[in-house]
Scaffold this motif. Structure first.
Motif, PDB file in Angstrom:
ATOM      1  N   GLY A  48       0.828  -1.199   0.000  1.00 53.26           N
ATOM      2  CA  GLY A  48       0.000   0.000   0.000  1.00 53.26           C
ATOM      3  C   GLY A  48       0.860   1.245   0.000  1.00 53.26           C
ATOM      4  N   VAL A  84      -4.349   0.402  -1.470  1.00 58.81           N
ATOM      5  CA  VAL A  84      -3.908  -0.828  -0.815  1.00 58.81           C
ATOM      6  C   VAL A  84      -4.180  -1.965  -1.798  1.00 58.81           C
ATOM      7  CG1 VAL A  84      -4.292  -2.419   1.126  1.00 58.81           C
ATOM      8  CG2 VAL A  84      -4.363   0.057   1.506  1.00 58.81           C
ATOM      9  N   ARG A 100      -6.177  -5.919   1.667  1.00 65.38           N
ATOM     10  CA  ARG A 100      -7.257  -5.051   2.147  1.00 65.38           C
ATOM     11  C   ARG A 100      -7.933  -5.592   3.397  1.00 65.38           C
ATOM     12  NH1 ARG A 100      -9.776  -2.860  -3.506  1.00 65.38           N
ATOM     13  NH2 ARG A 100      -7.830  -1.882  -4.159  1.00 65.38           N
ATOM     14  N   GLY A 131      -4.951   0.764   5.213  1.00 64.44           N
ATOM     15  CA  GLY A 131      -5.401   2.070   4.730  1.00 64.44           C
ATOM     16  C   GLY A 131      -5.656   3.019   5.888  1.00 64.44           C
TER      17      GLY A 131
END
Ligand SMILES: CC(C)(COP(=O)(O)OP(=O)(O)OC[C@H]1O[C@@H](n2cnc3c(N)ncnc32)[C@H](O)[C@@H]1OP(=O)(O)O)[C@@H](O)C(=O)NCCC(=O)NCCS
Length: 147
Positions: A50, A68, A73, A78
């Protein structure tokens, strides 16, 4: 600076899919070189998981790019990168963080809303005249006084 090409390629795939590629390696590197900007990456061994690129102005910080990779994820990466920008903004005496997000990206809008960002405006054709952007921002003053 060595990460600029990988950031640019991930940006094209994650953020600019179906749009002309504007965040080329050259543009990413140029932003990273500016004294008023900062880049943070999340890395897994040698893989770029990311990235976030932010610019710090006189009155606010601006998130220019955030992404990301799919397989990383929903692990809080994030959120942590956005928090890093917020904390550095406050250290710099800036209490507003701004960004634009593609209007069609419901998940990203939801992500920012969960982090306390409010939608403030819609800009027609912001992305190459093809797609609208939603402007979002977060006032950090409440955050600084609650610490
Ligand atoms: C938006 C993005 C950066 C989120 O990164 P992430 O590391 O998966 O986000 P986090 O794990 O930190 O999520 C934090 C919270 O945001 C919300 N959220 C994140 N992704 C979401 C999704 N796809 N749908 C709904 N809510 C979401 C959730 O509330 C989540 O908390 P939870 O997992 O405990 O429920 C990532 O999905 C992405 O790169 N998307 C494509 C690029 C993009 O749109 N970038 C932003 C505009 S520049």
């Amino acid at each position: 600076m060595g990460d600029a090409p990988a950031i640019a390629h991930l940006s094209r795939d994650l953020i600019e899919a179906d749009l002309p590629w504007s965040w080329t390696p050259r543009r990413v590197a140029s932003l990273m070189r500016q004294r008023e900007s900062a880049a943070v990456i999340a890395r897994d061994q040698n893989r770029l998981a990311g990235f976030i690129l932010a610019q710090y102005g006189d009155e606010s910080a601006h998130i220019a790019l955030l992404g990301v990779a799919d397989e990383y994820r929903r692990q809080g990466i994030g959120r942590r990168m956005v928090q890093w920008v917020e904390e550095t903004a406050m250290v710099a005496g800036l209490f507003l963080v701004r960004l634009e997000v593609r209007a069609i990206k419901r998940e990203a809008r939801h992500f920012y809303a969960r982090l306390g960002y409010r939608e403030t405006d819609r800009v027609d054709g912001y992305y190459s005249g093809l797609e609208d952007a939603i402007k979002m921002s977060r006032d950090l003053r409440a955050l600084s006084t609650s610490k």
